[in-house]
Design a protein around this motif. Structure first.
Motif, PDB file in Angstrom:
ATOM      1  N   GLY A 363       0.856  -1.220   0.142  1.00 47.44           N
ATOM      2  CA  GLY A 363      -0.084  -0.134   0.068  1.00 47.44           C
ATOM      3  C   GLY A 363       0.939   1.073   0.009  1.00 47.44           C
ATOM      4  N   ASP A 368      -3.365  -1.225   1.145  1.00 50.16           N
ATOM      5  CA  ASP A 368      -2.884  -2.624   1.228  1.00 50.16           C
ATOM      6  C   ASP A 368      -3.652  -3.542   0.611  1.00 50.16           C
ATOM      7  OD1 ASP A 368      -1.623  -4.756   2.375  1.00 50.16           O
ATOM      8  OD2 ASP A 368      -1.575  -4.155   4.473  1.00 50.16           O
TER       9      ASP A 368
ATOM     10  N   ILE B 464      11.758   1.304  -7.840  1.00 52.33           N
ATOM     11  CA  ILE B 464      11.595   0.483  -6.558  1.00 52.33           C
ATOM     12  C   ILE B 464      12.498   1.080  -5.394  1.00 52.33           C
ATOM     13  CG2 ILE B 464      11.480  -1.669  -5.325  1.00 52.33           C
ATOM     14  CD1 ILE B 464       9.276  -1.628  -7.524  1.00 52.33           C
ATOM     15  N   LEU B 573      -1.377   0.755   6.508  1.00 53.51           N
ATOM     16  CA  LEU B 573      -0.462  -0.072   5.437  1.00 53.51           C
ATOM     17  C   LEU B 573       0.207  -1.209   5.958  1.00 53.51           C
ATOM     18  CD1 LEU B 573       1.628   2.670   3.708  1.00 53.51           C
ATOM     19  CD2 LEU B 573      -0.841   2.047   3.486  1.00 53.51           C
ATOM     20  N   SER B 574       0.532  -2.029   5.257  1.00 51.54           N
ATOM     21  CA  SER B 574       1.045  -3.366   5.502  1.00 51.54           C
ATOM     22  C   SER B 574       2.421  -3.025   6.113  1.00 51.54           C
ATOM     23  CB  SER B 574       1.215  -4.363   4.455  1.00 51.54           C
ATOM     24  OG  SER B 574       2.170  -5.415   4.646  1.00 51.54           O
ATOM     25  N   ASP B 576       4.768  -5.266   6.067  1.00 52.42           N
ATOM     26  CA  ASP B 576       5.613  -6.231   5.211  1.00 52.42           C
ATOM     27  C   ASP B 576       6.409  -5.848   4.317  1.00 52.42           C
ATOM     28  OD1 ASP B 576       4.754  -7.800   7.574  1.00 52.42           O
ATOM     29  OD2 ASP B 576       3.173  -8.897   6.333  1.00 52.42           O
ATOM     30  N   ASP B 577       5.731  -4.858   3.437  1.00 53.48           N
ATOM     31  CA  ASP B 577       6.388  -4.475   2.288  1.00 53.48           C
ATOM     32  C   ASP B 577       7.335  -3.172   2.313  1.00 53.48           C
ATOM     33  OD1 ASP B 577       6.738  -3.537  -0.340  1.00 53.48           O
ATOM     34  OD2 ASP B 577       4.765  -3.830  -0.879  1.00 53.48           O
ATOM     35  N   THR B 579       8.549  -1.671   0.170  1.00 54.43           N
ATOM     36  CA  THR B 579       8.560  -0.492  -0.934  1.00 54.43           C
ATOM     37  C   THR B 579       7.244  -0.006  -0.709  1.00 54.43           C
ATOM     38  OG1 THR B 579       7.442  -2.394  -2.250  1.00 54.43           O
ATOM     39  CG2 THR B 579       9.710  -2.325  -2.172  1.00 54.43           C
ATOM     40  N   ALA B 580       6.325  -0.373  -0.094  1.00 54.10           N
ATOM     41  CA  ALA B 580       5.020   0.361   0.189  1.00 54.10           C
ATOM     42  C   ALA B 580       5.162   1.915   0.594  1.00 54.10           C
ATOM     43  CB  ALA B 580       4.117  -0.455   1.285  1.00 54.10           C
ATOM     44  N   ALA B 581       4.330   2.609   0.080  1.00 51.71           N
ATOM     45  CA  ALA B 581       4.439   4.058   0.524  1.00 51.71           C
ATOM     46  C   ALA B 581       5.748   4.662  -0.319  1.00 51.71           C
ATOM     47  CB  ALA B 581       4.408   4.526   1.527  1.00 51.71           C
ATOM     48  N   LEU B 582       5.814   4.201  -1.646  1.00 55.60           N
ATOM     49  CA  LEU B 582       7.057   4.487  -2.317  1.00 55.60           C
ATOM     50  C   LEU B 582       8.482   4.541  -1.515  1.00 55.60           C
ATOM     51  CD1 LEU B 582       5.467   7.771  -3.927  1.00 55.60           C
ATOM     52  CD2 LEU B 582       6.082   5.628  -5.036  1.00 55.60           C
TER      53      LEU B 582
END
Lengths: 427, 607
Positions: A363, A368, B464, B573-574, B576-577, B579-582
């Motif tokens: 997200g 997400d 990324i 937001l997750s 776990d990621d 790269t999330a939210a730029l």
């Protein structure tokens, strides 16, 4: 594998494989998506919605027997057939016929509720398919030899819901020697339901128990000679359906079209039956024998007409449908397909999806995509498709930017990112 | 209003002189006089009439009731819930006895009556705007506040509209559309008013938006001019008045020539920072953002005029000078940070230089001659390894080739990260200590360029990014910076990025907030922590101070986590990621343990 099903997952009520496609009907009608609307044409066509990759029934090259029957009917009306192609998965009727993309759907169970059905134009049944030179004969689930053989059955969806034969075998304790094949198979391959018959021809399994039209058609196309033997009905008290009347479906409001089609079906009975024979469809007397000539339902292969138990089909199917909509079938042709998922991931990058949703779906600007909240809020893959194409005011719509096929692949990739409770998966 | 100004007489001697002059002027002058009116009002340090307190953006108030001696006695005086749970990046205004705040989307404007013991809501303006704006706000749905002039409140809606309200009644006077959300255009910045023009920028650098600045008439909203960040000189408003000391900045239509093909049309250079204005030179200053896309290989060339400081005439929009800090950006070192206008002694010769000081995302603190655009100094103010230095002859960075990012390769351990050594969080400058107070990030990153297709209204990023804490493991530091020496005087390491703005005061107390919700009072000279209070949510707003109707000094801050750095909490937001939210989640995944969503104004005073 069937024993996967046994490993703690709920066993759904039986649903016949080709019909399962038609049973996955969500009760709620979602507003028609605008992104796949057929062009209106000056001369009125005979508008049919069909699966583009589902032989022997239909495919985009119009090689299926339902394609041929549609041509007969259209000719009778002095029209040309115009297709809207759509995978026959859950949401099929909602997204096609009931969304106004076409006027007719071929090959529906005659007593289905969501649409108005015509009189049946054929009846078929599950059948054993096994090598002609096999040292055994099969015609009943009670044949003791079944416990010795490696038997293939179609299972629905990627979590292997039982089809009626699987259910019947399981009831008899025939489990460990049963091999499951997804009826949807790998949609990227031609004719996915035919894999199970190839397995018989290749001696990977000793016999398959499949819906008659699938068995009849694919058995004719193997290098070795295969027998297609309709299953003898099991005990009358069972609600298990092995035989089905098949009809055309129109929208509930289209009484006039239904009447027209009934007239055409009667008028063209012979032509239609010839097509069914050509395609090796194991036929049966239509139930109930009434307005048209039951004896004309030619039995092909080495079978005789059989009476199938009729039990309480509607109730049984309602239950089956409920189970299925509770989450056991995929809608997306690319779900679980590694090559397509890999393409989907590349598209996810190229089309900037990750900028809002993160490379792993975590997200950002957008929600997400890995959690249950999003999954529950968004719904099944057809709804995600709608979301991707129209944006539904929550994101930029990709209609006109990518093809539906690309979108399915992206969705198949997105589904691999899910980290919620696997038992609630229902896309 | 008059009683308010008279009340200023009770304050320290410095204020008395200023207020005396103000009394001779009409309170609400004609539009043409708006900037004079604002200039005069800015002299009253009991008020806070523009987001940076003054046109120079010093965020310094001479109020001195709260001092290094008594700051420990600060207590909550009153609070106000904004009813919105996203990132609160703005600064309240105080005009007369009214406080004005603008919330994050849906951008509700509240006028709060400070004279009322209950702090009643005088009026509330809740705009009707499309929710389609939400998903195209790259870095949370923040808003940085309102501007005041000539009896009107001006603010920008996320859906790219500028609105004028009657300051007394909240009645909408006009509303103009600046951009199209379907093209990815949004606005989060606070407008600048100079004379009869309200000047606004645009956001959307992650959507291939071609940046621009627009001037609208304060009375009618009618557009007077628009200056683009890329494209031909005729659209960038580069004409006869323009000059630059650097060869790479001279030539025709560089906003086209320094791009491949037509990439300039989606070339970014958005304009979402805080704007300053020099009334003597009659120039306003702002920075432009990153070029689009983030993948540098997709846009060969210097990519002018992205990453550029502009000095423009407010009446015509014509550029006086421009200076591109990060040519051909490969790191998202968005150049929008504010330019604080100060007069500093020149090295050695005892003369005073008119400079602007700009703490850029790229990690260099630029000191620029604001009359000419010549860089006088550029010093690293944090962990920087993408460049060795800025060559003052050419104006160009001396890059470290190992850290220049490319398509298809993951370039690792670049410092600073894409959020920069400082993002939007505004600095403060105290004329008493002659120090800048700079909230900074301490983040590094891995960055991999990727080919990306331009689709209008859809992100145009092509990279990324994974950010992570810099050396030492802390993610931020609040520093005091000596602009003459070009060096850090002291610093307070923070667990999280210091994403809140800074405030300095005549009592030599400096205020800032932290992403885990602490609001802190610091000794301006020593950096010693004098007091702190844990607010309900993380702080990314910018503090201000005012003199209440009771004659007491108050300090106000918005608490409400969000923004790019806090999106992991604000946007659920997750974790776990990375790269999330730029790329923000990589650095801030565990923020949710330290704070939660909120939306509150906290106001403190001495007992």
């Amino acid at each position: 594998m069937l024993n996967r099903t046994e490993g703690g997952r709920r066993v759904a009520l039986p649903a016949p494989p080709c019909l399962a496609l038609l049973l996955l009907l969500s009760a709620s009608l979602f507003p028609a998506a605008a992104w796949a609307t057929e062009k209106s044409e000056a001369t009125k066509p005979f508008r049919v919605c069909a699966d583009p990759n589902n032989l022997p029934f239909s495919n985009q090259q119009q090689e299926g027997f339902e394609n041929k029957i549609a041509e007969v009917l259209a000719r009778g009306l002095g029209q040309a057939v115009a297709y809207t192609w759509w995978p026959q998965r859950r949401g099929f009727l909602r997204s096609t016929l009931n969304a106004g993309k076409c006027d007719v759907v071929m090959g529906l169970p005659a007593d289905i509720d969501m649409v108005l059905t015509t009189q049946p134009y054929y009846r078929s049944i599950y059948a054993f398919v096994y090598p002609a030179d096999a040292p055994y004969d099969l015609s009943s689930f009670d044949d003791p030899i079944l416990k010795e053989l490696k038997v293939g059955v179609h299972l629905i969806g990627d979590d292997y819901t039982n089809s009626p034969p699987a259910h019947a075998l399981s009831k008899r304790g025939i489990v460990d020697n049963v091999v499951g094949y997804s009826v949807f198979g790998n949609y990227a391959d031609p004719s996915p339901p035919g894999k199970i018959i190839e397995a018989v021809a290749n001696n990977e399994i000793d016999a398959a128990i499949v819906w008659g039209p699938i068995g009849g058609y694919f058995a004719q196309r193997q290098a070795v000679s295969l027998r297609v033997v309709p299953v003898v009905s099991e005990d009358e008290s069972s609600s298990l359906l092995l035989a089905y009347d098949i009809a055309l479906g129109v929208r509930k409001s289209d009484e006039a079209l239904k009447d027209t089609l009934n007239g055409l079906l009667t008028q063209h009975t012979e032509e239609i039956q010839q097509i069914l024979v050509d395609y090796g469809v194991p036929g049966m007397a239509l139930q109930p024998a009434g307005s048209h000539d039951p004896q004309q339902d030619t039995a092909v292969s080495d079978t005789q007409p059989l009476q199938a138990s009729n039990g309480q089909p509607t109730e049984a199917r309602d239950k089956a449908e409920q189970e299925v909509t509770n989450g056991l079938v995929k809608l997306n042709p690319y779900t679980g397909n590694p090559a397509a998922i890999s393409e989907g991931e590349e598209l996810y990058k190229l089309l900037n999806c990750y900028s809002c949703h993160g490379l792993r779906g975590g997200g950002g600007m957008g929600p997400d995509l890995t959690d249950e909240e999003w999954k529950e809020g968004t719904g099944d893959d057809t709804r995600v498709m709608d979301q991707v194409m129209t944006g539904r005011n929550k994101m930029p719509g990709y209609d006109g930017v990518i093809t539906e096929e690309e979108a399915w692949k992206v969705i198949a990739y997105v589904r691999t990112l899910y980290k919620g409770n696997p038992s609630t998966i229902e896309w | 209003m008059k009683t308010r100004l008279l009340r200023g007489l009770a304050v320290g001697g410095q204020t008395i002189l200023l207020v005396a002059g103000l009394l001779l002027l009409p309170l609400f002058s004609q539009p043409g006089q708006a900037s004079q009116e604002l200039l005069d009002m800015q002299q009253n340090h009991g008020q806070w009439v523009t987001s940076g307190r003054d046109y120079a953006l010093t965020r310094y108030s001479s109020l001195d009731q709260i001092s290094t001696q008594n700051a420990k006695d600060l207590k909550v005086a009153w609070t106000f819930s904004t009813g919105v749970l996203r990132g609160h990046e703005g600064t309240p205004l105080v005009i007369g006895d009214t406080m004005y705040i603008v919330t994050p989307f849906p951008n509700i404007v509240y006028a709060i009556d400070l004279a009322d013991p209950n702090h009643a809501i005088k009026w509330k303006y809740a705009p009707v705007q499309s929710e389609d704006a939400i998903p195209i706000a790259c870095c949370d749905v923040v808003n940085r506040g309102a501007a005041y002039a000539a009896g009107k409140i001006f603010f920008n809606q996320l859906d790219a509209h500028t609105v004028a309200l009657d300051a007394e009644t909240g009645k909408e006077l006009w509303k103009v559309k600046q951009g199209d959300i379907k093209q990815g255009q949004t606005i989060t910045m606070v407008p600048l008013v100079v004379r009869d023009k309200v000047i606004t920028g645009i956001s959307g650098g992650e959507f291939g938006v071609r940046g621009f600045v627009t001037a609208n008439h304060v009375d009618t909203g009618e557009q007077v001019w628009r200056a683009y960040s890329t494209g031909p000189d005729s659209e960038v408003l580069i004409g006869e008045d323009f000059s630059s000391p650097y060869a790479s900045h001279q030539g025709k239509d560089l906003g086209v020539a320094t791009w491949k093909g037509e990439e300039w049309k989606r070339g970014g250079g958005t304009t979402w920072g805080w704007y300053s204005y020099d009334p003597e030179l009659d120039l306003f200053y702002y920075g432009t953002g990153n070029p689009g896309a983030w993948n540098p290989d997709q846009r060969p060339g210097d990519n002018k005029w992205s990453m550029t400081l502009f000095a423009r005439n407010p009446d015509t929009g014509q550029a006086k000078w421009a200076y591109q800090m990060t040519p051909h950006d490969a790191w998202d070192y968005d150049g929008i940070n504010e330019n604080v206008l100060v007069d500093l002694p020149a090295d050695g010769n005892g003369q005073v230089q008119k400079v602007l000081v700009h703490f850029d995302r790229n990690g260099f603190a630029y000191k620029v001659d604001r009359t000419s655009g010549k860089v006088l100094a550029a010093d690293k103010f944090g962990e920087v390894n993408w460049a060795e230095e800025i060559n003052l002859e050419t104006g160009r960075p001396v890059e470290n080739p190992d850290k220049r990012t490319k398509e298809g390769a993951n370039t690792e351990d670049i410092c600073p990260g894409a959020m920069g050594t400082k993002d939007q969080q505004p600095v403060s400058y105290s004329p008493r200590t002659k120090l800048f107070y700079v909230p900074t990030n301490h983040l590094c990153m891995n960055y991999e360029g990727m080919k990306v297709r331009y689709i209008a209204g859809v992100p145009y990023v092509g990279a990324i990014v994974k950010m992570f804490p810099g050396p030492g493991g802390h993610r931020g530091e609040f520093i005091a910076w000596d602009p003459v020496a070009g060096e850090k005087k002291w610093g307070i390491k923070e667990k999280w990025s210091a994403w809140s703005g800074a405030l300095s005061t005549g009592g030599d107390v400096v205020f800032y907030g932290t992403m885990d919700g602490w609001f802190k009072a610091i000794h301006a000279s020593t950096g010693e922590e004098l007091w702190k209070f844990k607010t309900g949510s993380g702080i990314i707003g910018a503090p201000m101070t005012y003199l209440g109707p009771d004659g007491k000094q108050y300090v106000a801050i918005m608490s409400g986590i969000g923004g790019w750095s806090g999106l992991v909490v604000a946007g659920d937001l997750s974790t776990d990621d990375p790269t999330a939210a730029l790329g923000a989640v990589g650095a801030f995944a565990d923020l949710g343990k330290d704070t939660n969503k909120g939306g509150m104004l906290y106001v403190f005073t001495l007992e």
